[in-house]
Design a protein around this motif. Sequence first.
Motif, short mmCIF file in Angstrom:
data_model
loop_
_atom_site.label_atom_id
_atom_site.label_comp_id
_atom_site.label_asym_id
_atom_site.label_seq_id
_atom_site.Cartn_x
_atom_site.Cartn_y
_atom_site.Cartn_z
N ASP A 414 -108.57 36.21 -37.96
CA ASP A 414 -107.48 35.29 -38.26
C ASP A 414 -107.91 34.30 -39.35
O ASP A 414 -108.91 33.59 -39.19
CB ASP A 414 -107.07 34.54 -37.00
N PRO A 415 -107.15 34.23 -40.46
CA PRO A 415 -107.54 33.30 -41.53
C PRO A 415 -107.24 31.85 -41.22
O PRO A 415 -107.71 30.96 -41.93
CB PRO A 415 -106.70 33.78 -42.72
N ASN A 416 -106.46 31.60 -40.17
CA ASN A 416 -106.08 30.22 -39.84
C ASN A 416 -106.21 30.00 -38.34
O ASN A 416 -105.21 29.94 -37.62
CB ASN A 416 -104.64 29.95 -40.31
N PRO A 417 -107.42 29.87 -37.82
CA PRO A 417 -107.60 29.73 -36.37
C PRO A 417 -107.09 28.40 -35.82
O PRO A 417 -107.01 28.23 -34.61
CB PRO A 417 -109.12 29.85 -36.19
N GLY A 418 -106.71 27.48 -36.68
CA GLY A 418 -106.25 26.18 -36.21
C GLY A 418 -104.96 26.23 -35.41
O GLY A 418 -104.65 25.29 -34.68
N ASN A 419 -104.16 27.31 -35.57
CA ASN A 419 -102.92 27.40 -34.81
C ASN A 419 -102.99 28.48 -33.73
O ASN A 419 -101.95 28.97 -33.27
CB ASN A 419 -101.73 27.66 -35.74
N ASN A 420 -104.21 28.82 -33.31
CA ASN A 420 -104.39 29.86 -32.30
C ASN A 420 -104.33 29.34 -30.87
O ASN A 420 -104.54 30.10 -29.93
CB ASN A 420 -105.72 30.59 -32.51
N THR A 421 -104.09 28.05 -30.69
CA THR A 421 -103.95 27.49 -29.36
C THR A 421 -102.68 26.64 -29.29
O THR A 421 -102.20 26.12 -30.31
CB THR A 421 -105.16 26.61 -28.98
N HIS A 422 -102.15 26.53 -28.08
CA HIS A 422 -100.99 25.67 -27.86
C HIS A 422 -101.08 25.08 -26.46
O HIS A 422 -101.36 25.80 -25.50
CB HIS A 422 -99.68 26.45 -28.02
N GLN A 423 -100.84 23.77 -26.36
CA GLN A 423 -100.98 23.05 -25.10
C GLN A 423 -99.62 22.53 -24.64
O GLN A 423 -98.82 22.05 -25.44
CB GLN A 423 -101.94 21.87 -25.29
N VAL A 424 -99.37 22.65 -23.33
CA VAL A 424 -98.13 22.12 -22.74
C VAL A 424 -98.47 21.34 -21.47
O VAL A 424 -99.55 21.51 -20.89
CB VAL A 424 -97.13 23.25 -22.40
N ASN A 425 -97.56 20.50 -21.05
CA ASN A 425 -97.69 19.79 -19.79
C ASN A 425 -96.99 20.56 -18.67
O ASN A 425 -95.87 21.05 -18.85
CB ASN A 425 -97.08 18.39 -19.90
N MET A 426 -97.64 20.62 -17.52
CA MET A 426 -97.05 21.28 -16.36
C MET A 426 -97.28 20.40 -15.13
O MET A 426 -98.27 19.67 -15.06
CB MET A 426 -97.65 22.66 -16.14
N ASN A 427 -96.38 20.53 -14.16
CA ASN A 427 -96.46 19.70 -12.95
C ASN A 427 -96.24 20.56 -11.71
O ASN A 427 -95.30 21.35 -11.64
CB ASN A 427 -95.39 18.60 -12.99
N PHE A 428 -97.15 20.36 -10.73
CA PHE A 428 -96.97 21.03 -9.44
C PHE A 428 -95.86 20.35 -8.65
O PHE A 428 -95.65 19.14 -8.76
CB PHE A 428 -98.27 20.98 -8.64
N PHE A 429 -95.17 21.14 -7.86
CA PHE A 429 -94.13 20.60 -6.99
C PHE A 429 -94.15 21.40 -5.69
O PHE A 429 -94.82 22.42 -5.55
CB PHE A 429 -92.74 20.71 -7.65
N GLY A 430 -93.38 20.94 -4.72
CA GLY A 430 -93.26 21.65 -3.45
C GLY A 430 -94.29 21.20 -2.44
O GLY A 430 -94.88 20.11 -2.54
N MET A 431 -94.56 22.03 -1.46
CA MET A 431 -95.43 21.70 -0.33
C MET A 431 -96.76 22.43 -0.48
O MET A 431 -96.81 23.65 -0.37
CB MET A 431 -94.75 22.11 0.98
N PRO A 432 -97.85 21.69 -0.73
CA PRO A 432 -99.15 22.36 -0.80
C PRO A 432 -99.59 22.87 0.56
O PRO A 432 -99.13 22.40 1.60
CB PRO A 432 -100.08 21.26 -1.31
N GLY A 433 -100.50 23.84 0.54
CA GLY A 433 -101.08 24.33 1.78
C GLY A 433 -100.42 25.55 2.35
O GLY A 433 -100.89 26.12 3.34
N SER A 434 -99.33 26.02 1.75
CA SER A 434 -98.65 27.20 2.28
C SER A 434 -99.45 28.45 1.99
O SER A 434 -100.15 28.54 1.00
CB SER A 434 -97.27 27.32 1.65
N THR A 435 -99.33 29.44 2.85
CA THR A 435 -99.98 30.73 2.62
C THR A 435 -98.96 31.79 2.26
O THR A 435 -99.26 32.98 2.29
CB THR A 435 -100.75 31.18 3.88
N MET A 436 -97.73 31.38 1.92
CA MET A 436 -96.71 32.36 1.58
C MET A 436 -96.98 32.90 0.19
O MET A 436 -97.37 32.17 -0.73
CB MET A 436 -95.33 31.71 1.62
N LEU A 437 -96.76 34.19 0.01
CA LEU A 437 -96.97 34.81 -1.28
C LEU A 437 -95.85 34.45 -2.25
O LEU A 437 -96.07 34.27 -3.43
CB LEU A 437 -97.05 36.33 -1.14
N ARG A 438 -94.62 34.40 -1.78
CA ARG A 438 -93.51 34.16 -2.69
C ARG A 438 -92.33 33.56 -1.92
O ARG A 438 -92.01 34.01 -0.83
CB ARG A 438 -93.08 35.44 -3.38
#
Length: 444
Positions: A414-438
């Motif tokens: 890649d001749p321009n590695p400066g744009n090879n990454t992108h960062q976003v903000n994400m937030n967890f929600f819901g009830m932690p500790g569950s063992t449900m798959l989906r």
Amino acid sequence: MKIGQSLIPLAMAAALFWPSATAQARNPCCKTISIGAPNANITLDGIASPGEWAGAGPATQVGPPNMPSVLSGTITELHKADGLYFLFVINDSTNNPADAVNMRFDIDHSGGPMPDGDDFGVQVLRNGQAQWGPANADPATWTTIPPGTVAVTSVGATWTVEFHLPTGAPSNLQISGRPIGVYFNFFDANQIGPNSVVYAQWPPAPMGNLNQMLDGTPDQWADLIFDPETTFPDVAVLDVHRFDAGPSHYYDLNYAGVNSFEAEIKNPGGTAIADASNVRINLYLAARGIGESWHRLDTNAVLTSDCADPNTPWNVVAKTDVCSGNTPLPDISTMTINNVVANTAKYTIQNGLKMQRTGGNPVTIPGLTDTVYPVLDWNTDPTQDPFFENVMVNGMMYDRAHQCMLAEAIFPNDPNPGNNTHQVNMNFFGMPGSTMLRLAFSVG
């Protein structure tokens, strides 16, 4: 056998001076940059038509003022995906059918005091005859160059050669980020005298020994570099998000369900190599708001493979931040929360109720596309959840439910590695500790 020697009568050959070349590092004097010109319309007819070579870089001068030879000329080159294209214009008023352009190519850039099995040679005569073959073999054993690959015209005191060195067989040329070694000379069959009179070389012979021939010494050939910006695609990561819960929840992370991630990647095309092949997409998580460094999010199998591969590139983090020798660092769940919030813990994120690569390992990004690619599924397990919540440590609250995700596209050329990454903000929600798959997203 030296270049052109098979064309010279024995009496003339005896009059020439053929000193042995001294092995040294690749010739520091010279390099040439080949421009990628995918839209160049080169007609191999031995005529440099107006505009035909407009996509090439500046021509390279051979002969005077570099050498006190009666010969002179220029070399113009460009490349497309199917190989290198050359235009030679030679000024030689002593017209002889045995006048020659000689070329040598060190395909794997290995150098050496003499040609080896990867080095390739080409000879084109003024009468249009042309042969090629291994540079470490007698040119008399070379094969005739196929029609449509080379053409010659000779008008008055000038003759012109157009030549295409294709990728693959028989030279094994590849258009890559690695340079190849090159050497060229013009031979005047009418001249008798020292090499500096009979030959015009590029790279030129050393000033202290103008008669030294460099054709047999790859260590003294020049570098031909494929210009990165016109050769390889500029792969850019535009976004990373979840794709299993709809656009309104692209940046929400669910404790109690599978989070499926994809990355949006653009390849504008327009280069000699249009498609970006072997592109690797990696994901990272970190609570950047409290100063945490990036940590790889991936399956144990992929991490193990990466750790075992000594050539794996690490652009976002050091390899030691992912691997301990050939073994990936342990999952975040094995750390202490104090060390995590203190940013002293080294770990990966590899466990979970579902951790599965769904793509990105590797992929081909076609030219002129802007496309999303699936990368990874992940569902936290109860041992991971405490590290992705608001936590109190030593009387201070740390918001670790807010995470940053970063997607990285690894494309070696890649001749321009400066744009090879992108960062976003994400937030967890819901009830932690569950063992449900989906769960349905609305349930949380």
